[in-house]
Write a protein that holds these residues in place. Structure first.
Motif, PDB file in Angstrom:
ATOM      1  N   PRO A  43      39.917  31.609  36.072  1.00  0.00           N
ATOM      2  CA  PRO A  43      39.438  32.728  36.897  1.00  0.00           C
ATOM      3  C   PRO A  43      40.250  32.803  38.184  1.00  0.00           C
ATOM      4  O   PRO A  43      40.687  31.786  38.710  1.00  0.00           O
ATOM      5  N   TYR A  51      37.135  39.600  40.968  1.00  0.00           N
ATOM      6  CA  TYR A  51      37.769  38.441  40.355  1.00  0.00           C
ATOM      7  C   TYR A  51      38.200  38.754  38.919  1.00  0.00           C
ATOM      8  O   TYR A  51      37.561  39.550  38.222  1.00  0.00           O
ATOM      9  N   VAL A  53      38.299  37.321  35.226  1.00  0.00           N
ATOM     10  CA  VAL A  53      37.608  36.301  34.433  1.00  0.00           C
ATOM     11  C   VAL A  53      37.990  36.409  32.957  1.00  0.00           C
ATOM     12  O   VAL A  53      37.265  35.933  32.085  1.00  0.00           O
ATOM     13  N   ASN A  86      33.862  31.294  32.715  1.00  0.00           N
ATOM     14  CA  ASN A  86      34.653  31.642  33.896  1.00  0.00           C
ATOM     15  C   ASN A  86      33.761  32.129  35.040  1.00  0.00           C
ATOM     16  O   ASN A  86      34.009  31.821  36.209  1.00  0.00           O
ATOM     17  N   LEU A  90      33.285  30.212  38.881  1.00  0.00           N
ATOM     18  CA  LEU A  90      33.386  30.853  40.196  1.00  0.00           C
ATOM     19  C   LEU A  90      32.133  30.646  41.046  1.00  0.00           C
ATOM     20  O   LEU A  90      32.096  31.048  42.213  1.00  0.00           O
TER      21      LEU A  90
END
Length: 288
Positions: A43, A51, A53, A86, A90
């Motif tokens: 990620p 973001y 992912v 993922n 995060l």
């Protein structure tokens, strides 16, 4: 490092084939492009609250709105566990995902939507034409790739959005941008992400490459709406505020997982325009 090892373990499990439980929503779809499309990628922060992912060859984006999460696209069915891994890496909770935005009803971008929606409780959002296809897991009758008969798990919890309609959640406003052509239901998504006083416009673009199944002709009279759709999409892409471009397949927008060069969306549109023109020229000469 522990989180990365967990992601790779998840990837190894679903790339090995159907598990003993044989979950119908994550049952692998096998293609010659799997190794490329589903190449593991950690990620990565795009900017602000946004973001990456997804994978080396299939983009998936996570947006933290401050009042729930939003995913854009779902990759392939077997990819769903890795996407959620993922998200966890995060520091976010998959159950906080409220919406999953769909770019196009093809198995490589929509195949994982059913499992992701089931596992998070999220609502899948698409164009009206996209919703029709997602509900059945089948390609539309006018899809240039219909000959592939690429089925994928049908999605139950759906919401249709119109062109330029705005989805509001927390501190984020995401605009639906109709970009027909690759499919007539294709939808791109744009939003602004900020870090302090600095804000950047992000576009997650649907595929705009004029590919097709065997026997399809973009030059046929029955394809006129598709070709016109491409033209509208090129104009839309050129007009968008676009500081960061994420394309459904990263290699369609340049090297790397995203393109933050000036004029990225205009370049993306021009690349598609030239590809379509070349395809029409080959068809006129009697070849694809």
């Amino acid at each position: 490092m522990k989180e990365i090892a967990t992601i790779f373990a998840v990837l190894a499990a679903w790339t090995a084939g159907p598990a003993a439980t044989d979950d119908p929503l994550t049952r692998p779809i096998e293609t010659s492009r799997n190794a490329e499309w589903l190449a593991p990628a950690p990620p990565e922060k795009l900017f602000g609250n946004s973001y990456l992912v997804g994978f080396g060859g299939l983009s998936v984006v996570l947006i933290d709105t401050g009042d729930g999460l939003i995913l854009v696209d779902g990759a392939m069915p077997q990819a769903a566990p890795a996407i959620l891994a993922n998200v966890r890496t995060l520091g976010f909770k998959p159950e906080d995902i409220k919406y999953i935005l769909s770019t196009e009803p093809h198995f490589d971008h929509a195949g994982g939507l059913a499992a992701l929606a089931r596992d998070t409780g999220a609502t899948v959002v698409a164009s009206a034409r996209g919703v029709e296809a997602l509900r059945t897991g089948r390609l539309a009758a006018d899809d240039p790739q219909l000959a592939y008969d690429s089925r994928f798990p049908a999605v139950e919890r759906l919401r249709a959005m119109q062109d330029r309609e705005i989805l509001k959640l927390g501190n984020t406003r995401i605009t639906a941008q109709a970009t027909p052509g690759h499919t007539m239901g294709s939808m791109s998504w744009s939003w602004q992400s900020c870090e302090g006083r600095r804000c950047r416009s992000i576009v997650f673009a649907s595929s705009l490459n004029p590919v097709s199944g065997e026997g399809y002709l973009y030059s046929a009279p029955t394809s006129a709406a598709i070709v016109a759709g491409f033209g509208r999409s090129h104009n839309r892409m050129r007009s968008l505020a676009c500081d960061i471009l994420v394309s459904a397949h990263p290699d369609n927008s340049g090297p790397g997982r995203y393109n933050d060069q000036p004029g990225a969306c205009r370049t993306y549109a021009e690349r598609s325009r030239k590809a379509l023109a070349a395809r029409l020229k080959r068809e006129a000469a009697g070849s694809k």
